[in-house]
Write a protein that holds these residues in place. Structure first.
Motif, PDB file in Angstrom:
ATOM      1  N   GLU A   6      10.360   0.844  -8.486  1.00  0.00           N
ATOM      2  CA  GLU A   6      11.730   0.335  -8.673  1.00  0.00           C
ATOM      3  C   GLU A   6      11.862  -1.086  -8.125  1.00  0.00           C
ATOM      4  O   GLU A   6      12.904  -1.717  -8.286  1.00  0.00           O
ATOM      5  CB  GLU A   6      12.736   1.232  -7.929  1.00  0.00           C
TER       6      GLU A   6
ATOM      7  N   LYS B  93      11.876  -2.062  -4.909  1.00  0.00           N
ATOM      8  CA  LYS B  93      12.638  -2.197  -3.648  1.00  0.00           C
ATOM      9  C   LYS B  93      11.817  -2.953  -2.600  1.00  0.00           C
ATOM     10  O   LYS B  93      10.611  -2.721  -2.476  1.00  0.00           O
ATOM     11  CB  LYS B  93      12.931  -0.808  -3.097  1.00  0.00           C
ATOM     12  N   VAL B  94      12.480  -3.818  -1.842  1.00  0.00           N
ATOM     13  CA  VAL B  94      11.773  -4.440  -0.721  1.00  0.00           C
ATOM     14  C   VAL B  94      11.796  -3.445   0.446  1.00  0.00           C
ATOM     15  O   VAL B  94      12.759  -2.687   0.603  1.00  0.00           O
ATOM     16  CB  VAL B  94      12.374  -5.802  -0.298  1.00  0.00           C
TER      17      VAL B  94
ATOM     18  N   ASP C 122      12.543  -3.293   3.569  1.00  0.00           N
ATOM     19  CA  ASP C 122      13.719  -3.142   4.439  1.00  0.00           C
ATOM     20  C   ASP C 122      14.884  -2.426   3.770  1.00  0.00           C
ATOM     21  O   ASP C 122      15.789  -1.947   4.445  1.00  0.00           O
ATOM     22  CB  ASP C 122      14.207  -4.522   4.928  1.00  0.00           C
ATOM     23  N   ASP C 123      14.869  -2.385   2.444  1.00  0.00           N
ATOM     24  CA  ASP C 123      15.989  -1.750   1.733  1.00  0.00           C
ATOM     25  C   ASP C 123      15.772  -0.260   1.498  1.00  0.00           C
ATOM     26  O   ASP C 123      16.655   0.420   0.988  1.00  0.00           O
ATOM     27  CB  ASP C 123      16.214  -2.433   0.368  1.00  0.00           C
ATOM     28  N   ILE C 124      14.593   0.228   1.844  1.00  0.00           N
ATOM     29  CA  ILE C 124      14.310   1.638   1.561  1.00  0.00           C
ATOM     30  C   ILE C 124      14.987   2.537   2.587  1.00  0.00           C
ATOM     31  O   ILE C 124      14.872   2.320   3.793  1.00  0.00           O
ATOM     32  CB  ILE C 124      12.786   1.902   1.528  1.00  0.00           C
ATOM     33  N   THR C 125      15.723   3.515   2.072  1.00  0.00           N
ATOM     34  CA  THR C 125      16.467   4.416   2.951  1.00  0.00           C
ATOM     35  C   THR C 125      16.006   5.862   2.748  1.00  0.00           C
ATOM     36  O   THR C 125      15.294   6.170   1.788  1.00  0.00           O
ATOM     37  CB  THR C 125      17.976   4.376   2.629  1.00  0.00           C
TER      38      THR C 125
ATOM     39  N   ASP D 189      16.876   7.084  -0.606  1.00  0.00           N
ATOM     40  CA  ASP D 189      15.941   6.734  -1.684  1.00  0.00           C
ATOM     41  C   ASP D 189      14.849   7.793  -1.796  1.00  0.00           C
ATOM     42  O   ASP D 189      14.468   8.196  -2.884  1.00  0.00           O
ATOM     43  CB  ASP D 189      15.293   5.361  -1.424  1.00  0.00           C
TER      44      ASP D 189
END
Ligand code: IPE
Ligand code: IPE
Ligand code: MG
Length: 240
Positions: free
Chosen positions: A159, A161-162, A164-167, A170
């Protein structure tokens, strides 16, 4: 100090939303009777039908049953073949049996290693039962918790995603059980007390319930006992 009042009856307003079943002990059940392991698996499949019917009647919304792990390919070929044919029959018959009881059937796990016939049947059974409104039964078939997480991470990467943006959300979104509640109660039969790669993410706060009974001997009354024990525990989720 606060003690939860112990009840002897199941509180239908406080059911576990999602129950995981590690259905273990079929082989030992057969051995005890001088039967081939296949007879134990057949008896286990009968047990499963009764337990799902009972969970559905009680009003449990989700059940995940461990039918074949990513590690079970290590077994002798004739046992693997037998398990696959049993699962195939289960899926075919479910259209007449469990579907009539309003059960939604889904398969979770990696499908590409399964025969094409099995893959087609999974799609067929899922389609056939998807409009039902009763319990959702996830059949974990060629399922491994690590495999599921590796696949989730791969999908997140594609997808774009960088890091730091992965939660956590996700990851949750990419599990086979996306959109379903976490497992509240995990039941394992046969006296073994381990996860064996089952739902590593989803059982984070599950209450674990073990019994020495072998899976073919696990009866609706045992399910009641497990749910009652569950309801008499204090779940804190890290709070106080
Ligand atoms: C569980 O029973 C069913 C599957 C793993 C498919 P087992 O076949 O593991 O039974 P035991 O543990 O050998 O008794
Ligand atoms: C776990 O049982 C897998 C299933 C119930 C399908 P196993 O019998 O394969 O697990 P281990 O080998 O005892 O850990
Ligand atoms: Mg086993």
């Amino acid at each position: 100090m606060f003690f939860k009042k112990k009840s002897h009856e199941i509180d239908l307003n406080n059911l576990p939303k999602h129950i995981g079943f590690i259905m273990d002990g079929n082989g030992r059940w057969a051995k005890k009777r001088g039967l081939p392991r296949s007879a134990g698996h057949r008896a286990g499949a009968e047990s499963l039908k009764k337990i799902i019917t009972e969970a559905n009647n009680l009003g449990v919304k989700y059940a995940t049953v461990y039918a074949f792990s990513t590690e079970n390919w290590k077994r002798p070929k004739d046992e693997v073949d037998y398990l696959m044919s049993l699962l195939m029959d289960y899926l075919v018959n479910a259209e007449k049996t469990l579907s009539r009881e309003n059960v939604v059937i889904r398969a979770i796990g990696s499908r590409k290693e399964l025969s094409e016939e099995m893959q087609r049947q999974i799609i067929k059974t899922e389609e056939f039962t998807k409009k039902n409104t009763g319990i959702v039964m996830n059949i974990a078939l060629n399922y491994g918790g690590r495999d599921e997480l590796v696949n989730a991470v791969r999908s997140i990467c594609t997808e774009g995603k960088v890091p730091d943006d992965i939660t956590a959300d996700d990851i949750e979104r990419h599990l086979y059980t996306a959109g379903q509640p976490d497992v509240d109660l995990l039941i394992r039969t046969s006296g073994e007390q381990r996860l064996s790669n089952f739902m590593l993410w989803q059982v984070s706060y599950a209450e674990m319930w073990f019994t020495d009974k072998l899976w073919p001997d696990f009866k609706p009354a045992d399910l009641h006992r497990a749910i009652l024990d569950y309801q008499n525990r204090g779940r804190r989720f890290g709070g106080i």
